[in-house]
Design a protein around this motif. Structure first.
Motif, PDB file in Angstrom:
ATOM      1  N   VAL A   1       0.843  -1.200   0.000  1.00 29.80           N
ATOM      2  CA  VAL A   1       0.000   0.000   0.000  1.00 29.80           C
ATOM      3  C   VAL A   1       0.874   1.245   0.000  1.00 29.80           C
ATOM      4  O   VAL A   1       0.670   2.177  -0.794  1.00 29.80           O
ATOM      5  CB  VAL A   1      -0.947  -0.003   1.218  1.00 29.80           C
ATOM      6  N   ARG A   2       1.879   1.284   0.881  1.00 26.90           N
ATOM      7  CA  ARG A   2       2.777   2.442   0.935  1.00 26.90           C
ATOM      8  C   ARG A   2       3.499   2.637  -0.386  1.00 26.90           C
ATOM      9  O   ARG A   2       3.661   3.766  -0.864  1.00 26.90           O
ATOM     10  CB  ARG A   2       3.800   2.275   2.057  1.00 26.90           C
ATOM     11  N   LEU A   3       3.936   1.551  -0.986  1.00 31.57           N
ATOM     12  CA  LEU A   3       4.645   1.629  -2.265  1.00 31.57           C
ATOM     13  C   LEU A   3       3.809   2.332  -3.325  1.00 31.57           C
ATOM     14  O   LEU A   3       4.294   3.246  -4.003  1.00 31.57           O
ATOM     15  CB  LEU A   3       5.000   0.213  -2.733  1.00 31.57           C
ATOM     16  N   ASN A   4       2.570   1.921  -3.479  1.00 30.25           N
ATOM     17  CA  ASN A   4       1.737   2.505  -4.529  1.00 30.25           C
ATOM     18  C   ASN A   4       1.395   3.963  -4.246  1.00 30.25           C
ATOM     19  O   ASN A   4       1.332   4.777  -5.171  1.00 30.25           O
ATOM     20  CB  ASN A   4       0.462   1.673  -4.700  1.00 30.25           C
ATOM     21  N   ILE A   5       1.190   4.303  -2.989  1.00 27.69           N
ATOM     22  CA  ILE A   5       0.930   5.696  -2.630  1.00 27.69           C
ATOM     23  C   ILE A   5       2.171   6.543  -2.888  1.00 27.69           C
ATOM     24  O   ILE A   5       2.108   7.620  -3.499  1.00 27.69           O
ATOM     25  CB  ILE A   5       0.491   5.804  -1.159  1.00 27.69           C
ATOM     26  N   GLU A   6       3.318   6.057  -2.457  1.00 24.87           N
ATOM     27  CA  GLU A   6       4.564   6.813  -2.625  1.00 24.87           C
ATOM     28  C   GLU A   6       4.961   6.931  -4.096  1.00 24.87           C
ATOM     29  O   GLU A   6       5.470   7.976  -4.524  1.00 24.87           O
ATOM     30  CB  GLU A   6       5.683   6.137  -1.824  1.00 24.87           C
TER      31      GLU A   6
ATOM     32  N   ASP B   1       7.848  -6.263 -16.819  1.00 23.29           N
ATOM     33  CA  ASP B   1       6.990  -5.384 -17.604  1.00 23.29           C
ATOM     34  C   ASP B   1       5.575  -5.350 -17.034  1.00 23.29           C
ATOM     35  O   ASP B   1       4.966  -4.278 -16.926  1.00 23.29           O
ATOM     36  CB  ASP B   1       6.952  -5.845 -19.065  1.00 23.29           C
ATOM     37  N   LEU B   2       5.063  -6.498 -16.654  1.00 18.41           N
ATOM     38  CA  LEU B   2       3.718  -6.545 -16.076  1.00 18.41           C
ATOM     39  C   LEU B   2       3.668  -5.782 -14.751  1.00 18.41           C
ATOM     40  O   LEU B   2       2.684  -5.103 -14.450  1.00 18.41           O
ATOM     41  CB  LEU B   2       3.278  -7.991 -15.880  1.00 18.41           C
ATOM     42  N   THR B   3       4.726  -5.882 -13.976  1.00 19.57           N
ATOM     43  CA  THR B   3       4.802  -5.152 -12.711  1.00 19.57           C
ATOM     44  C   THR B   3       4.776  -3.647 -12.956  1.00 19.57           C
ATOM     45  O   THR B   3       4.089  -2.899 -12.247  1.00 19.57           O
ATOM     46  CB  THR B   3       6.083  -5.548 -11.947  1.00 19.57           C
ATOM     47  N   MET B   4       5.527  -3.193 -13.955  1.00 18.29           N
ATOM     48  CA  MET B   4       5.537  -1.767 -14.286  1.00 18.29           C
ATOM     49  C   MET B   4       4.145  -1.285 -14.670  1.00 18.29           C
ATOM     50  O   MET B   4       3.735  -0.178 -14.307  1.00 18.29           O
ATOM     51  CB  MET B   4       6.516  -1.506 -15.434  1.00 18.29           C
ATOM     52  N   ARG B   5       3.401  -2.101 -15.389  1.00 17.42           N
ATOM     53  CA  ARG B   5       2.057  -1.693 -15.822  1.00 17.42           C
ATOM     54  C   ARG B   5       1.075  -1.653 -14.644  1.00 17.42           C
ATOM     55  O   ARG B   5       0.198  -0.792 -14.584  1.00 17.42           O
ATOM     56  CB  ARG B   5       1.562  -2.603 -16.936  1.00 17.42           C
ATOM     57  N   ILE B   6       1.224  -2.568 -13.719  1.00 15.43           N
ATOM     58  CA  ILE B   6       0.370  -2.538 -12.530  1.00 15.43           C
ATOM     59  C   ILE B   6       0.656  -1.284 -11.716  1.00 15.43           C
ATOM     60  O   ILE B   6      -0.265  -0.616 -11.224  1.00 15.43           O
ATOM     61  CB  ILE B   6       0.568  -3.821 -11.697  1.00 15.43           C
ATOM     62  N   LEU B   7       1.922  -0.923 -11.576  1.00 18.94           N
ATOM     63  CA  LEU B   7       2.284   0.319 -10.893  1.00 18.94           C
ATOM     64  C   LEU B   7       1.693   1.528 -11.612  1.00 18.94           C
ATOM     65  O   LEU B   7       1.167   2.460 -10.989  1.00 18.94           O
ATOM     66  CB  LEU B   7       3.809   0.468 -10.832  1.00 18.94           C
ATOM     67  N   ASN B   8       1.785   1.513 -12.945  1.00 18.04           N
ATOM     68  CA  ASN B   8       1.286   2.622 -13.747  1.00 18.04           C
ATOM     69  C   ASN B   8      -0.225   2.799 -13.583  1.00 18.04           C
ATOM     70  O   ASN B   8      -0.723   3.918 -13.391  1.00 18.04           O
ATOM     71  CB  ASN B   8       1.644   2.377 -15.212  1.00 18.04           C
ATOM     72  N   ILE B   9      -0.971   1.709 -13.651  1.00 21.02           N
ATOM     73  CA  ILE B   9      -2.433   1.775 -13.512  1.00 21.02           C
ATOM     74  C   ILE B   9      -2.809   2.204 -12.094  1.00 21.02           C
ATOM     75  O   ILE B   9      -3.733   2.989 -11.886  1.00 21.02           O
ATOM     76  CB  ILE B   9      -3.066   0.420 -13.877  1.00 21.02           C
ATOM     77  N   ASN B  10      -2.073   1.700 -11.105  1.00 20.03           N
ATOM     78  CA  ASN B  10      -2.306   2.118  -9.724  1.00 20.03           C
ATOM     79  C   ASN B  10      -2.112   3.614  -9.557  1.00 20.03           C
ATOM     80  O   ASN B  10      -2.887   4.284  -8.871  1.00 20.03           O
ATOM     81  CB  ASN B  10      -1.348   1.382  -8.783  1.00 20.03           C
ATOM     82  N   MET B  11      -1.064   4.136 -10.181  1.00 19.57           N
ATOM     83  CA  MET B  11      -0.779   5.558 -10.063  1.00 19.57           C
ATOM     84  C   MET B  11      -1.973   6.394 -10.504  1.00 19.57           C
ATOM     85  O   MET B  11      -2.415   7.305  -9.794  1.00 19.57           O
ATOM     86  CB  MET B  11       0.439   5.921 -10.920  1.00 19.57           C
TER      87      MET B  11
END
Length: 519
Positions: A214-219, A303-313
């Motif tokens: 949770v902290r990762l995606n918020i930060e 690559d999939l991890t980067m996209r999940i981070l991107n969509i979360n952002m």
């Protein structure tokens, strides 16, 4: 770092960048515009001289105008909107000029322009500096946006119960119900709730509740926009240096892989063993990305991890700010407004249950949310585009390739031509408008139009707005039926929002008091 220190630091960075641009001007007297990510079009410095200017326009003084823009973008855009409504004007940002188009005709021209003439992705690249903040692969192939636009939207109804369950659990953890008034920092608390709720749909339990995830995606959301703002203070020549120094990507991806890699690897192994529709396959974002993945070098855990981070952002940023704005407005409403909203929620859910269909019947709530977004939640500029080929508007104004173009979001949302008493917050402004014949769809929060730009406009409107609005309604409905809310000190004015350059965020330090709802 204090606000004054921040502004001084940005001012020095702006001057430093300006010196490099000046050196380029003296040497060549030409500005190189990046079009389609390559140096292909040259335009003289006077190419925008026919467009009226807000702020300094001299060769050197315009760099001070870029500094002014950091602190006074909203006022500068409002000045241009007032002086030149129906026309275009330009303002200086720290790194470049931007042309702001106004009036229904020019905005409609912008909406109808083809992607070959007005580039959306090129403008996003320039604004968020995606190659450094999100990764070049995200820009070169953004299939994940189609997943959000189609598959995610189709699954809102099927996954609604999970989303609501996580809202209940997240509120219980972050804002425990108490009979005594208890203060919580609004925006930080909301971001935790929204991150958990969103990731219940994206990655499921237990990961959506993992504190570090949770902290990762918020930060990451915060770090991306912070890095982009600073990178944009530098001229094109220095952006690769600044970008590689400031990028949050490597650290964020490394941290995300610790959480996501085992899950994604397991999905890939099961798919290889049992096929695409193996028994028990989760109906979540990871599966949807794998279904639409173009294979090859993009079908990797990283690559999939980067996209999940991107969509979360994108998901966390928009919904958290929108909900915080709604919360601030709820906290100062008279009892009759709160009662009307509660009665609507209770009536609809008693009849239809808690589901997507029921959320669609909450007209008063939809109006309240949209009015909060209009009143306080829209930045100075929106609907960014990059001119890829010389473009002529219907009034004869021609912009050369390489020009950044935008729409004055906040100024338009406070224009009395479109909104009666625009400075006033009217909770049911849009539900009243929807009561008019033929207007029931136009005035929904989810529907962009030429007078409302919270989710953009035209073909490139926010692809996740359907999920965002449904999630937002569920968050607000739960709040209304569970809590009473008020501001610290029984204040009756919205906490002052924070403006930085063109962007606005809800007040980041204000607290909201919650207690168990008195029935």
């Amino acid at each position: 770092m204090s606000g004054t220190e921040l502004y001084n630091t940005l001012y020095l960075a702006t001057l430093f960048g300006g010196l490099f641009i000046l050196a380029k001007i003296v040497r060549a007297q030409w500005t190189i515009y990046k079009v389609n990510m390559s140096f292909v079009v040259y335009k003289p410095l006077y190419a925008l001289s026919h467009i009226p200017t807000i702020g300094p326009k001299g060769l050197l003084s315009s760099y001070y105008g870029g500094y002014q823009f950091i602190r006074h973008a909203r006022e500068m855009i409002q000045e241009g909107y007032t002086k030149y409504h129906g026309r275009a004007f330009k303002v200086r940002m720290p790194d470049q000029w931007v042309v702001v188009v106004t009036g229904p005709d020019m905005i409609n021209d912008l909406r109808k322009a083809s992607d070959d003439h007005m580039g959306f992705e090129e403008a996003v690249k320039d604004t968020i500096q995606t190659d450094y903040t999100l990764g070049k692969a995200i820009r070169l192939n953004n299939y994940h946006l189609d997943v959000v636009r189609t598959t995610l939207t189709r699954n809102i109804a099927a996954r609604f119960s999970d989303v609501r369950d996580e809202i209940i659990n997240a509120f219980s953890d972050e804002i425990p119900v108490s009979t005594e008034w208890t203060a919580f920092p609004a925006l930080p608390t909301v971001m935790k709730v929204v991150c958990r709720t969103t990731n219940r749909l994206f990655v499921g339990v237990p990961l959506c509740r993992e504190p570090d995830y949770v902290r990762l995606n918020i930060e990451f959301t915060i770090d991306v926009f912070k890095a982009a703002r600073i990178i944009n203070l530098f001229p094109d020549l220095l952006k690769p240096v600044a970008g590689n120094l400031l990028t949050p990507l490597a650290t964020a991806v490394g941290r995300a892989l610790r959480h996501l890699a085992p899950i994604i690897e397991d999905r890939l192994e099961k798919e290889e063993q049992y096929g695409r529709d193996w028994p028990g396959r989760p109906n979540d974002l990871i599966s949807w990305l794998l279904d639409e993945n173009p294979q090859g070098e993009l079908r990797t855990v990283r690559d999939l991890t980067m996209r999940i981070l991107n969509i979360n952002m994108a998901a966390i940023h928009t919904t958290s700010m929108a909900y915080t704005n709604v919360l601030y407005h709820l906290a100062i409403q008279p009892e009759e407004v709160i009662t009307a909203l509660r009665e609507e929620v209770q009536s609809v859910t008693d009849e239809l249950g808690w589901n997507k269909v029921a959320m669609g019947h909450l007209r008063r709530m939809d109006s309240f949310m949209k009015e909060a977004a209009r009143h306080m939640g829209t930045g100075a500029m929106t609907v960014d585009r990059m001119v890829l080929k010389d473009f002529t508007f219907s009034d004869g104004t021609t912009l050369p390739a390489g020009t950044r173009v935008t729409v004055p979001g906040s100024a338009l949302h406070h224009d009395e031509r479109y909104y009666e008493n625009p400075q006033e917050f009217r909770p049911f402004r849009f539900s009243d408008m929807r009561a008019n014949e033929g207007e029931s769809i136009k005035h929904q929060m989810i529907t962009p139009n030429s007078e409302y730009f919270f989710f953009g406009h035209g073909r490139h409107s926010c692809p996740g707005r359907f999920f965002a609005v449904n999630e937002l309604k569920t968050l607000v409905a739960h709040t209304l039926l569970t809590y009473d809310v008020k501001l610290e000190g029984d204040r009756k004015e919205i906490p002052e929002p924070f403006w930085f350059s063109r962007a606005v965020t809800p007040n980041r330090t204000a607290k909201v008091l919650f207690r168990k709802r008195k029935v």
